[in-house]
Design a protein around this motif. Structure first.
Motif, PDB file in Angstrom:
ATOM      1  N   ILE A  17       0.836  -1.202   0.000  1.00  0.00           N
ATOM      2  CA  ILE A  17       0.000   0.000   0.000  1.00  0.00           C
ATOM      3  C   ILE A  17       0.873   1.256   0.000  1.00  0.00           C
ATOM      4  O   ILE A  17       0.634   2.209  -0.742  1.00  0.00           O
TER       5      ILE A  17
ATOM      6  N   CYS B  93       1.053   4.054  -2.923  1.00  0.00           N
ATOM      7  CA  CYS B  93       0.736   5.453  -2.593  1.00  0.00           C
ATOM      8  C   CYS B  93       1.852   6.377  -3.053  1.00  0.00           C
ATOM      9  O   CYS B  93       1.611   7.427  -3.659  1.00  0.00           O
TER      10      CYS B  93
ATOM     11  N   TYR C 146       0.545   9.978  -3.548  1.00  0.00           N
ATOM     12  CA  TYR C 146      -0.284  10.146  -2.363  1.00  0.00           C
ATOM     13  C   TYR C 146       0.603  10.079  -1.109  1.00  0.00           C
ATOM     14  O   TYR C 146       1.467   9.210  -1.008  1.00  0.00           O
TER      15      TYR C 146
ATOM     16  N   PHE D 162       0.783   8.907   2.331  1.00  0.00           N
ATOM     17  CA  PHE D 162       0.036   8.026   3.235  1.00  0.00           C
ATOM     18  C   PHE D 162       0.125   8.482   4.691  1.00  0.00           C
ATOM     19  O   PHE D 162      -0.609   7.988   5.537  1.00  0.00           O
TER      20      PHE D 162
ATOM     21  N   THR E  85      -5.712  11.491   2.406  1.00  0.00           N
ATOM     22  CA  THR E  85      -5.448  10.428   1.428  1.00  0.00           C
ATOM     23  C   THR E  85      -6.564   9.388   1.449  1.00  0.00           C
ATOM     24  O   THR E  85      -6.928   8.839   0.402  1.00  0.00           O
ATOM     25  N   ALA E  86      -7.139   9.121   2.622  1.00  0.00           N
ATOM     26  CA  ALA E  86      -8.253   8.171   2.696  1.00  0.00           C
ATOM     27  C   ALA E  86      -9.436   8.672   1.872  1.00  0.00           C
ATOM     28  O   ALA E  86     -10.107   7.899   1.186  1.00  0.00           O
TER      29      ALA E  86
ATOM     30  N   ILE F 281      -8.602   8.065  -1.815  1.00  0.00           N
ATOM     31  CA  ILE F 281      -8.703   6.647  -2.177  1.00  0.00           C
ATOM     32  C   ILE F 281     -10.159   6.211  -2.231  1.00  0.00           C
ATOM     33  O   ILE F 281     -10.580   5.487  -3.136  1.00  0.00           O
ATOM     34  N   GLN F 282     -10.958   6.661  -1.250  1.00  0.00           N
ATOM     35  CA  GLN F 282     -12.366   6.286  -1.237  1.00  0.00           C
ATOM     36  C   GLN F 282     -13.089   6.832  -2.469  1.00  0.00           C
ATOM     37  O   GLN F 282     -13.925   6.154  -3.070  1.00  0.00           O
TER      38      GLN F 282
ATOM     39  N   THR G  85     -11.757   7.474  -5.423  1.00  0.00           N
ATOM     40  CA  THR G  85     -11.336   6.680  -6.582  1.00  0.00           C
ATOM     41  C   THR G  85     -12.032   5.323  -6.581  1.00  0.00           C
ATOM     42  O   THR G  85     -12.485   4.840  -7.624  1.00  0.00           O
ATOM     43  N   ALA G  86     -12.143   4.714  -5.402  1.00  0.00           N
ATOM     44  CA  ALA G  86     -12.817   3.419  -5.297  1.00  0.00           C
ATOM     45  C   ALA G  86     -14.285   3.533  -5.697  1.00  0.00           C
ATOM     46  O   ALA G  86     -14.832   2.655  -6.377  1.00  0.00           O
TER      47      ALA G  86
ATOM     48  N   GLU H  63     -14.298   5.003   4.719  1.00  0.00           N
ATOM     49  CA  GLU H  63     -13.152   5.907   4.800  1.00  0.00           C
ATOM     50  C   GLU H  63     -12.358   5.701   6.085  1.00  0.00           C
ATOM     51  O   GLU H  63     -11.125   5.776   6.097  1.00  0.00           O
TER      52      GLU H  63
ATOM     53  N   ILE I 280     -10.017   2.813   5.659  1.00  0.00           N
ATOM     54  CA  ILE I 280      -8.830   3.183   4.885  1.00  0.00           C
ATOM     55  C   ILE I 280      -7.844   3.939   5.767  1.00  0.00           C
ATOM     56  O   ILE I 280      -6.640   3.671   5.752  1.00  0.00           O
TER      57      ILE I 280
END
Length: 284
Positions: free
Chosen positions: A231, A235, A240, A242, A248-249, A252-253, A255-256, A265, A268
């Motif tokens: 991960i 990142c 990103y 991390f 960043t969460a 990512i959420q 994008t998901a 979230e 993550i």
């Protein structure tokens, strides 16, 4: 757990505290909810029943960010700046890359309503800290973030809340009166015309974590560290940070969500918090 609770999209903070009290079999108060939000264990949201003014934004790579110019303070030239907000603060010595994520907000101010999550990166975080300190008898929080108040949604949409100066009336040279509409500016907080709430999905995710049911099967420490290392590497490759867990969460959420994948979230964030230790162990 009541069936009615599962049907609700959100509950108030007092209701969230009562529900968690039943889960952990100990008293949970509003201050506990606010502290868990500041610590990244629980995402808070706000519901706007009467709408609010905001500029809508989205995440774009630095290579797509427009640059604008302003006159320098001493009038000797111009200053060039990126028209957006850096999603994650750069570390010392780190430089912007073409894929470094920025939040770009439209110039147009629109009305928003419904449920939005607190991004916890501007005045919305300071609002939570202010209320927490008030509840526990701590010092008065006097800070303010001049960049504004930020909200987001799982679909990747962002919002920068706006306030508006009062309209003015001026008298022109011919004696006629002219009304000047008040300009908009970044809001100093999420205000009182909204309800601060907690999504039921956030509470259920926290309950699963407390119950130890977040993972369906045990994962060895070595395998867990390997996954966390992967991960961290991904990142870093994507630009990103991390170490900026909440920001960043959210990225990512978002994008998901565009891929049709639903990930909490808070889940993550909890994984991102463990990446640094996993990388450090591998680098020894």
């Amino acid at each position: 757990m009541s069936k009615l609770f599962r049907l609700k999209e959100w509950v108030t903070i007092p209701d969230a505290a009562r529900h968690l009290s039943q889960i952990v079999n100990e008293q949970v108060g509003e201050a506990d909810i606010l502290q868990m939000a500041l610590d990244g264990h629980l995402k808070l949201s706000v519901h706007f029943p009467n709408r609010a003014k905001a500029r809508i934004g989205r995440i774009i790579p630095y290579k797509d960010v427009q640059h604008r110019e302003l006159p320098s303070l001493d009038g000797s030239g111009t200053i060039t700046y990126a028209d957006g907000y850096l999603l994650n603060d750069l570390k010392e010595g780190e430089r912007l890359q073409s894929e470094t994520p920025f939040i770009h907000f439209d110039k147009e101010v629109v009305s928003i309503d419904g449920l939005w999550d607190l991004a916890m990166m501007g005045n919305e975080r300071i609002d939570i800290e202010y209320d927490l300190q008030s509840l526990i008898g701590g010092p008065e929080v006097t800070m303010m973030n001049i960049e504004g108040t930020f909200l987001n949604r799982s679909d990747g949409t962002w919002a920068a809340l706006q306030e508006q100066f009062e309209d003015k009336t001026i008298v022109e040279a011919d004696g006629k009166k002219k009304k000047i509409k008040g300009a908009f500016f970044p809001a100093g907080g999420h205000g009182t015309d909204c309800t601060r709430v907690v999504r039921t999905s956030e509470i259920l995710a926290l309950q699963a974590k407390l119950d130890g049911t977040a993972l369906e099967k045990p994962v060895s420490n070595r395998e867990r560290d390997t996954l966390l290392t992967i991960i961290g590497v991904l990142c870093r490759d994507a630009g990103y940070d991390f170490t900026k867990h909440a920001k960043t969460a959210a990225l990512i959420q978002g994008t998901a969500a565009k891929m049709g994948v639903s990930i909490g979230e808070t889940t993550i964030e909890n994984h991102l918090k463990r990446v640094s230790d996993a990388l450090a162990a591998r680098m020894k």
